[in-house]
Design an enzyme around this catalytic site. Sequence first.
Site, mmCIF file in Angstrom:
data_model
loop_
_atom_site.group_PDB
_atom_site.id
_atom_site.type_symbol
_atom_site.label_atom_id
_atom_site.label_comp_id
_atom_site.label_asym_id
_atom_site.label_seq_id
_atom_site.Cartn_x
_atom_site.Cartn_y
_atom_site.Cartn_z
ATOM 1 N N ARG A 1 1.773 -0.496 11.110
ATOM 2 C CA ARG A 1 2.784 -0.453 12.156
ATOM 3 C C ARG A 1 3.189 -1.818 12.722
ATOM 4 O O ARG A 1 4.373 -2.021 13.011
ATOM 5 C CB ARG A 1 2.328 0.495 13.267
ATOM 6 C CG ARG A 1 2.528 1.962 12.895
ATOM 7 C CD ARG A 1 1.741 2.899 13.770
ATOM 8 N NE ARG A 1 0.344 2.952 13.354
ATOM 9 C CZ ARG A 1 -0.516 3.881 13.779
ATOM 10 N NH1 ARG A 1 -0.124 4.805 14.636
ATOM 11 N NH2 ARG A 1 -1.765 3.881 13.351
ATOM 12 N N THR B 1 -11.335 4.236 10.250
ATOM 13 C CA THR B 1 -11.195 3.406 11.451
ATOM 14 C C THR B 1 -10.759 4.200 12.674
ATOM 15 O O THR B 1 -10.795 3.693 13.798
ATOM 16 C CB THR B 1 -10.201 2.257 11.216
ATOM 17 O OG1 THR B 1 -8.975 2.800 10.711
ATOM 18 C CG2 THR B 1 -10.754 1.259 10.220
ATOM 19 N N LYS C 1 -7.749 8.198 -0.882
ATOM 20 C CA LYS C 1 -9.041 8.624 -0.338
ATOM 21 C C LYS C 1 -9.527 9.903 -1.020
ATOM 22 O O LYS C 1 -9.818 10.920 -0.362
ATOM 23 C CB LYS C 1 -8.954 8.802 1.173
ATOM 24 C CG LYS C 1 -8.591 7.524 1.923
ATOM 25 C CD LYS C 1 -8.574 7.755 3.423
ATOM 26 C CE LYS C 1 -8.194 6.496 4.189
ATOM 27 N NZ LYS C 1 -6.774 6.117 4.001
ATOM 28 N N LEU C 2 -9.669 9.846 -2.324
ATOM 29 C CA LEU C 2 -10.093 11.021 -3.085
ATOM 30 C C LEU C 2 -11.481 11.479 -2.647
ATOM 31 O O LEU C 2 -12.387 10.674 -2.427
ATOM 32 C CB LEU C 2 -10.103 10.701 -4.580
ATOM 33 C CG LEU C 2 -8.769 10.238 -5.181
ATOM 34 C CD1 LEU C 2 -8.949 9.886 -6.653
ATOM 35 C CD2 LEU C 2 -7.703 11.310 -5.001
ATOM 36 N N ARG D 1 -4.962 -5.466 14.094
ATOM 37 C CA ARG D 1 -3.888 -5.494 15.080
ATOM 38 C C ARG D 1 -3.743 -6.907 15.637
ATOM 39 O O ARG D 1 -4.710 -7.445 16.192
ATOM 40 C CB ARG D 1 -4.183 -4.534 16.241
ATOM 41 C CG ARG D 1 -4.162 -3.050 15.848
ATOM 42 C CD ARG D 1 -2.739 -2.602 15.600
ATOM 43 N NE ARG D 1 -2.637 -1.178 15.344
ATOM 44 C CZ ARG D 1 -2.679 -0.621 14.142
ATOM 45 N NH1 ARG D 1 -2.871 -1.382 13.079
ATOM 46 N NH2 ARG D 1 -2.527 0.686 13.993
ATOM 47 N N LYS E 1 0.827 -1.205 0.000
ATOM 48 C CA LYS E 1 0.000 0.000 0.000
ATOM 49 C C LYS E 1 0.862 1.257 0.000
ATOM 50 O O LYS E 1 1.741 1.423 0.838
ATOM 51 C CB LYS E 1 -0.919 0.033 1.223
ATOM 52 C CG LYS E 1 -1.825 1.271 1.273
ATOM 53 C CD LYS E 1 -2.822 1.214 2.401
ATOM 54 C CE LYS E 1 -2.279 1.703 3.719
ATOM 55 N NZ LYS E 1 -2.161 3.185 3.773
ATOM 56 N N ASP F 1 -13.661 14.968 -3.772
ATOM 57 C CA ASP F 1 -13.723 16.277 -4.411
ATOM 58 C C ASP F 1 -14.923 16.269 -5.343
ATOM 59 O O ASP F 1 -15.683 15.298 -5.378
ATOM 60 C CB ASP F 1 -12.418 16.561 -5.160
ATOM 61 C CG ASP F 1 -12.073 18.043 -5.207
ATOM 62 O OD1 ASP F 1 -12.976 18.856 -5.509
ATOM 63 O OD2 ASP F 1 -10.903 18.397 -4.954
ATOM 64 N N ILE F 2 -15.086 17.312 -6.118
ATOM 65 C CA ILE F 2 -16.196 17.328 -7.076
ATOM 66 C C ILE F 2 -15.957 16.237 -8.126
ATOM 67 O O ILE F 2 -14.812 15.850 -8.384
ATOM 68 C CB ILE F 2 -16.363 18.713 -7.726
ATOM 69 C CG1 ILE F 2 -15.119 19.087 -8.542
ATOM 70 C CG2 ILE F 2 -16.653 19.774 -6.667
ATOM 71 C CD1 ILE F 2 -15.301 20.356 -9.370
ATOM 72 N N ASP G 1 -3.758 4.367 -1.781
ATOM 73 C CA ASP G 1 -4.740 4.790 -0.782
ATOM 74 C C ASP G 1 -4.718 6.306 -0.643
ATOM 75 O O ASP G 1 -4.120 6.852 0.289
ATOM 76 C CB ASP G 1 -4.414 4.103 0.549
ATOM 77 C CG ASP G 1 -5.481 4.334 1.603
ATOM 78 O OD1 ASP G 1 -6.613 4.702 1.227
ATOM 79 O OD2 ASP G 1 -5.183 4.139 2.792
#
Length: 229
Positions: free
Chosen positions: A209, A118, A64-65, A179, A35, A67-68, A62
Site C-alpha cells: 500500500r 505479519t 502461501k500453499l 512501512r 509480487k 495442503d497435503i 505469493d
Amino acid sequence: MATPADRICAALDFPSWRSAEPFARAIAPAVGMLKVGLELFTAEGPPAVRAAAALGRPVFLDLKLHDIPATVEGAARSAAATGASLLTVHACGGAEMIRAAVRGAGGRTKVVAVTVLTSLDAAALEAIGLDGPPEAAVVRLARLAVGAGAAGLVCSPQEVARVRAAVGPATLLVVPGVRPAGAARGDQARVATPEEAVRAGADVIVVGRPLRDAPDPVAAAGAIAASIA
C-alpha cells in the site's frame, strides 16, 4: 542485491491485470521484483505472472500453499511453469509438505516458507494454539522449513535478526510488513521501517500500500531505496 532498489518488491495488489498494469509498468524500473498475490492470481491465473515477468523483473508468486504434500507438489510444479522466481508455502504445513513443494518447483522456482503471518500478534497466535510468542514460533518454523529444503523464508521485520541468526547467511529472507516512517499500519500487526528491516538482515522487503496508494509511486520507491542505501 546490486542496488538498494533491487531489495524492493512491489506488491501488485489489484483485482485485475487491467487495473494492475499501469502501476506495474510504472513501478517496474524502480524496484527489483514484482509480487503477484492471491487477489490478482485468483482473478487472472498464470497469465498475470507472465505479464508481470514480461516487464523485466522477477516475479514473487505469493500463494502461501498449504495442503497435503501431493497436492502442494503438483501446485508448485504448475507455479514453476509460469516462470515465477519465488513461490510461497506455509511452513506450518510441515516438513514433508515443504519437501514436496521443493520437488514440484524442480529448481526453477525458489520455495519460500511463510513462518507467521505479519497480521498475527501474540494474542492471535494463542487463540489458534500456536505455542510461544511470535518470535519463538517464527524461529521454530524457520528452522523446520530450511531443514526441509526451503530456499527462503518470509518473516516480519521484528523477527529478521533472530531468524538470520538461526538459519545463517545463505537463506533468502523476504520481509513484508514494511512501512515507511509515518505510514499507516493497515492490517499489519508486526511492522518496521525499511531501514530497520534491512539493518536487521532482510534481503528483500515487500511494499504494498505505501507504493500502490502513493501520489507518485515511483518517487515513493525512490525514497525507500534512498533510505536503505
